[in-house]
Scaffold this motif. Structure first.
Motif, mmCIF file in Angstrom:
data_model
loop_
_atom_site.group_PDB
_atom_site.id
_atom_site.type_symbol
_atom_site.label_atom_id
_atom_site.label_comp_id
_atom_site.label_asym_id
_atom_site.label_seq_id
_atom_site.Cartn_x
_atom_site.Cartn_y
_atom_site.Cartn_z
ATOM 1 N N GLN A 175 0.920 -1.194 -0.025
ATOM 2 C CA GLN A 175 -0.046 0.097 -0.063
ATOM 3 C C GLN A 175 0.944 1.241 0.045
ATOM 4 O O GLN A 175 0.598 2.151 -0.686
ATOM 5 N N ARG A 176 2.037 1.262 0.774
ATOM 6 C CA ARG A 176 2.827 2.218 0.579
ATOM 7 C C ARG A 176 3.375 2.529 -0.770
ATOM 8 O O ARG A 176 3.525 3.765 -1.403
ATOM 9 N N ASN A 179 0.792 4.446 -2.631
ATOM 10 C CA ASN A 179 0.666 5.637 -2.551
ATOM 11 C C ASN A 179 1.653 6.607 -3.091
ATOM 12 O O ASN A 179 1.385 7.557 -3.459
ATOM 13 N N GLU A 180 2.983 5.919 -3.006
ATOM 14 C CA GLU A 180 4.004 6.773 -3.743
ATOM 15 C C GLU A 180 3.596 6.922 -5.485
ATOM 16 O O GLU A 180 4.233 7.542 -5.831
ATOM 17 N N SER A 182 0.750 7.522 -6.411
ATOM 18 C CA SER A 182 -0.416 8.301 -6.510
ATOM 19 C C SER A 182 -1.575 7.469 -6.756
ATOM 20 O O SER A 182 -2.657 7.988 -7.353
ATOM 21 N N SER A 184 -4.066 6.392 -4.752
ATOM 22 C CA SER A 184 -5.025 6.347 -3.381
ATOM 23 C C SER A 184 -6.164 6.899 -3.387
ATOM 24 O O SER A 184 -6.438 7.732 -4.529
ATOM 25 N N SER A 187 -5.441 10.825 -3.529
ATOM 26 C CA SER A 187 -4.829 11.195 -4.848
ATOM 27 C C SER A 187 -5.818 11.072 -6.036
ATOM 28 O O SER A 187 -6.038 12.007 -6.814
#
Length: 316
Positions: A175-176, A179-180, A182, A184, A187
């Motif tokens: 999940q990280r 998120n990086e 974009s 999510s 975002s």
């Protein structure tokens, strides 16, 4: 714009595509593209029907060019720093089958972009490529300016129960990574986009599990996701010949040869081998595995795509 010998691999106005013995026909009286589309090199043809056909057998070559034998992967920045002589030498060493496959995916990516722009609105979606099947098309889309996220997420060789996936040790780090990229809820909503999740549907189970993972353990809202299949986009296109559709889907999708050319690894959320579990404990290991992975022929494929797009002025 430089004109190099491989430009014969690209579609031309009112003309067949000559591949030094392999002929591509681009026949399209009805379709034209907006000037700001990456596919704006594909123009109207005076031919009688609206179809693209590829008249070369799709096959892997045993020969491995020099660029596939280096340890690091080729990317846009490395490519753009090469001088023209070196670039031409590297390109001349790559087998025709790889050059042909690159050109086919450039054309096919234009079909995908046109279809998705019409369905979701230009600039209103993030193309989420699941696993290896859409990865070569996703590569072209990203290099030509589309918003693309490639997710290593493979379920085709597993009979995973959904409840097992809920307990995957990789969820937090995965999940990280999303998120990086974009990918999510925050975002997507801030950008006013939907995530268009795409995979090849053989039995349909792999795409079902991917959708479950994204909207379950990985927390994307269902309202932020749309599902499309490669099958539907390819089969519903009237710009691609039925013969070529069958070849592409059989040899590169059903037989999984795509994984030889794309730089997206298979990733199993249930892999509990000690070496793999390091990626559950250390985010840097997971990210490096995803970003540094290269397949046997991914460098030569990426190089061909970059060179064709660069000399056509299409890289963004």
């Amino acid at each position: 714009m430089r004109i190099a010998p491989y430009m014969a691999l690209m579609p031309k106005i009112n003309n067949s595509l000559n591949f030094k013995g392999a002929s591509f026909c681009y026949r399209n009286p009805a379709v034209s593209y907006a000037a700001d589309s990456f596919a704006d090199t594909f123009k109207k043809s005076s031919q009688a029907d609206n179809e693209i056909s590829f008249e070369i057998p799709l096959q892997l070559k045993e020969y491995t060019p020099a660029i596939d034998r280096i340890n690091s992967k080729i990317d846009k920045d490395k490519f753009l720093h090469l001088n023209e002589t070196i670039s031409d030498d590297i390109y001349s060493d790559i087998p025709l089958s790889t050059k042909t496959f690159a050109a086919e995916n450039i054309v096919l990516a234009s079909v995908f972009k046109e279809t998705l722009d019409e369905a979701f609105g230009k600039g209103k979606y993030k193309f989420v490529s699941i696993g290896t099947s859409p990865a070569c098309i996703a590569k072209v889309l990203k290099l030509t300016g589309s918003d693309v996220v490639s997710l290593p997420m493979s379920f085709s060789k597993t009979s995973s129960a959904k409840k097992w996936l809920d307990n995957s040790p990789y969820l937090e780090n995965y999940q990280r990574y999303m998120n990086e990229c974009s990918l999510s809820n925050e975002s997507l909503e801030a950008e006013g986009k939907v995530a268009v999740v795409c995979d090849f549907a053989n039995s349909g189970r792999s795409l079902e599990l991917a959708q479950y993972m994204l909207t379950g353990p990985l927390w994307l809202n269902k309202d932020n996701i749309r599902i499309v299949t490669m099958n539907d986009i390819i089969q519903n296109s009237d710009r691609i010949s039925n013969e070529w559709k069958e070849k592409y889907m059989k040899e590169y999708l059903y037989q999984e040869q795509m994984e030889q050319y794309c730089d997206v690894p298979h990733f199993d959320f249930l892999d509990t081998r000690p070496g793999s579990l390091k990626m559950a404990e250390n985010y840097k290991d997971l990210k490096s595995y995803f970003e540094d992975y290269k397949a046997p022929h991914s460098n030569s494929f990426d190089f061909c795509v970059l060179k064709m797009l660069d000399d056509s002025g299409l890289i963004k």
